[in-house]
Structures are given as C-alpha cells and as structure tokens.
Design an enzyme around this catalytic site. Structure first.
Site, PDB file in Angstrom:
ATOM      1  N   SER A 122       0.823  -1.210   0.000  1.00  0.00           N
ATOM      2  CA  SER A 122       0.000   0.000   0.000  1.00  0.00           C
ATOM      3  C   SER A 122       0.862   1.266   0.000  1.00  0.00           C
ATOM      4  O   SER A 122       1.548   1.554   0.986  1.00  0.00           O
ATOM      5  CB  SER A 122      -0.894  -0.027   1.252  1.00  0.00           C
ATOM      6  OG  SER A 122      -1.249   1.275   1.655  1.00  0.00           O
TER       7      SER A 122
HETATM    8  N1  LIG Z   1      -7.294   8.419   2.022  1.00  0.00           N
HETATM    9  C1  LIG Z   1      -6.487   7.299   2.430  1.00  0.00           C
HETATM   10  C2  LIG Z   1      -6.459   6.302   1.296  1.00  0.00           C
HETATM   11  C3  LIG Z   1      -5.804   4.991   1.679  1.00  0.00           C
HETATM   12  C4  LIG Z   1      -6.019   3.945   0.601  1.00  0.00           C
HETATM   13  O1  LIG Z   1      -6.690   4.175  -0.412  1.00  0.00           O
HETATM   14  N2  LIG Z   1      -5.457   2.768   0.840  1.00  0.00           N
HETATM   15  C5  LIG Z   1      -5.652   1.664  -0.086  1.00  0.00           C
HETATM   16  C6  LIG Z   1      -4.385   0.856  -0.203  1.00  0.00           C
HETATM   17  S1  LIG Z   1      -3.067   1.884  -0.824  1.00  0.00           S
HETATM   18  C7  LIG Z   1      -6.767   0.805   0.446  1.00  0.00           C
HETATM   19  O2  LIG Z   1      -6.554  -0.120   1.201  1.00  0.00           O
HETATM   20  N3  LIG Z   1      -7.991   1.179   0.068  1.00  0.00           N
HETATM   21  C8  LIG Z   1      -9.189   0.513   0.492  1.00  0.00           C
HETATM   22  C9  LIG Z   1     -10.389   1.362   0.206  1.00  0.00           C
HETATM   23  O3  LIG Z   1     -10.223   2.508  -0.257  1.00  0.00           O
HETATM   24  O4  LIG Z   1     -11.497   0.883   0.439  1.00  0.00           O
HETATM   25  C10 LIG Z   1      -5.084   7.797   2.775  1.00  0.00           C
HETATM   26  O5  LIG Z   1      -4.802   8.959   2.460  1.00  0.00           O
HETATM   27  O6  LIG Z   1      -4.286   7.103   3.401  1.00  0.00           O
END
Ligand SMILES: N[C@@H](CCC(=O)N[C@@H](CS)C(=O)NCC(=O)O)C(=O)O
EC number: 5.99.1.4
Length: 203
Positions: free
Chosen positions: A17
């Site tokens: 991630s």
């Molecule tokens: N807005 C979050 C986004 C995090 C994100 O999108 N993580 C991904 C992996 S890189 C995930 O697991 N997403 C699952 C989802 O959006 O449901 C951040 O800034 O950390």
C-alpha cells in the site's frame, strides 16, 4: 512538546500500500512530536480485501487516476517522492511482513527495516520485487540487513502465525484497507486520519 498519553496507537499496514508508505512517515513524525507509543501491526492486505469483499481503489479507473495525483501531493508533505512499483499488484509482500514481525525484539532495527522496505517499494529507482529473493537480497545488502536472517524470519512458523493473527484481528475489528489505525477500539482509515487518531490518544 511531550504530551502525556496512556493509550497506544496501533498501526496496521502492508508494504503493498503506497498510502501506508506515507503513513509510516507521518507516524514517525507523530512519535517524535508527542512521544506516542506505537504498536507495529503488519497485516496482509490481500486477505483483508478478500475477507471484507473490498477491492483495491486502483482497480477502479477513476479512483486510480485520482490516486496517482493524490499520492504525489500527500507524499510531498512528508518529503517523499512516490513512483509506481512496476511489479504491483502481482506480488506478495507476505515474507517481508513476516520478517518485520520477527524483528519486533529490536524496535530500532524493525523501524529501519520498515523504512527500507517502503522506500524500495515506492520511492527508490531500483524498485523492490517483494517476493523475489534476488531483489530482496539486493535491498538487504545495500542497507546493512542480513538476507539470510530476513529469509529465516520470513519462514519462521511463529511469524507466519503472527501475520495471520494480525490480519484476522484487523478484519474482525473492522479494517478494510491500509493504513488502518486503532486507538482502543476506535478505528481510523488512511494516513489522512492520523490527526484524529492522535486526538483520540489524548482523550
Ligand atoms: N485516504 C487514504 C487512502 C488509503 C487507501 O486508499 N489505501 C488503499 C491501499 S493503498 C486501500 O486499502 N484502500 C481501500 C479502500 O479505499 O477501500 C489515505 O490517504 O491514506
């Protein structure tokens, strides 16, 4: 300023991630700023996605386009640059996550290993292929880690079980993606929710 905190921040992440790479930098800043206690919880995001019926945002074209620009913007705030990993997403990070768990007895070394894995996954020009021995060995050799030790920790049954336990616990507690933070049973998803988690630490 050191703030008195009785609670710990649990930091669940997977190297697959890129937002967790940014979260790792943000958590380190929070630790330096406040002295917060952080519990490192590597989890396997593939199983979290499967177990919750979720799917990676990169698989939705509009989200993927947004994410590339957003990652760049967010990384800048922490002095990081981000490039896509050419092996993503068809690789397994399980061995590196298990090795990370195995280094828990030496928190400084564990943190250095975490920083190194994230850096080679998402920043360094020579991108890490996390399930390829030659690629992991090159990363270890260049950064003072013993590849044989990393391999041994990755194959250790207790570390395998601990990764599964972390992953199962994350799902059971409501996690659906990475990074995820817990303060007690309050859950915060995303590096951009760390401020809220920090507030919960002092509540
Ligand atoms: N807005 C979050 C986004 C995090 C994100 O999108 N993580 C991904 C992996 S890189 C995930 O697991 N997403 C699952 C989802 O959006 O449901 C951040 O800034 O950390």
């Amino acid at each position: 300023m050191e703030i008195r905190m009785t609670k710990a921040l649990e930091f669940y992440f997977d190297y697959i991630s890129p937002y967790s790479h940014i979260a790792n930098a943000a958590v380190k800043q929070l630790k330096e700023r406040t002295g917060a206690a952080v519990e490192i919880k590597p989890m396997f995001l593939g199983a979290v996605m499967q177990g919750t019926g979720n799917r990676p945002p990169g698989m939705v074209p509009a989200k993927n386009t947004y994410m590339l620009a957003d990652l760049e913007r967010c990384a800048k705030r922490y002095g990081l640059t981000i490039r896509m990993n050419p092996y993503f997403p068809l690789v397994s990070t399980r061995d590196l996550l298990r090795a990370t768990i195995g280094l828990a007895g030496d928190p400084d070394k564990q943190q250095r290993f975490i920083d190194t894995c994230f850096h080679y996954m998402w920043t360094a020009p020579d991108a890490l292929k996390p399930d390829d021995d030659a690629s992991v060995k090159a990363m270890c050799d260049a950064n003072g880690f013993d590849f044989d030790e990393v391999k041994q920790l990755a194959n250790d049954e207790a570390n395998k079980a601990a990764l599964k336990d972390n992953t199962d616990a994350a799902i059971a507690r409501g996690a659906f993606g990475s990074p995820t933070f817990f303060v007690g049973e309050d859950m915060f998803f995303g590096h951009d929710r760390l401020d809220y988690a920090a507030e919960a630490l002092t509540a």
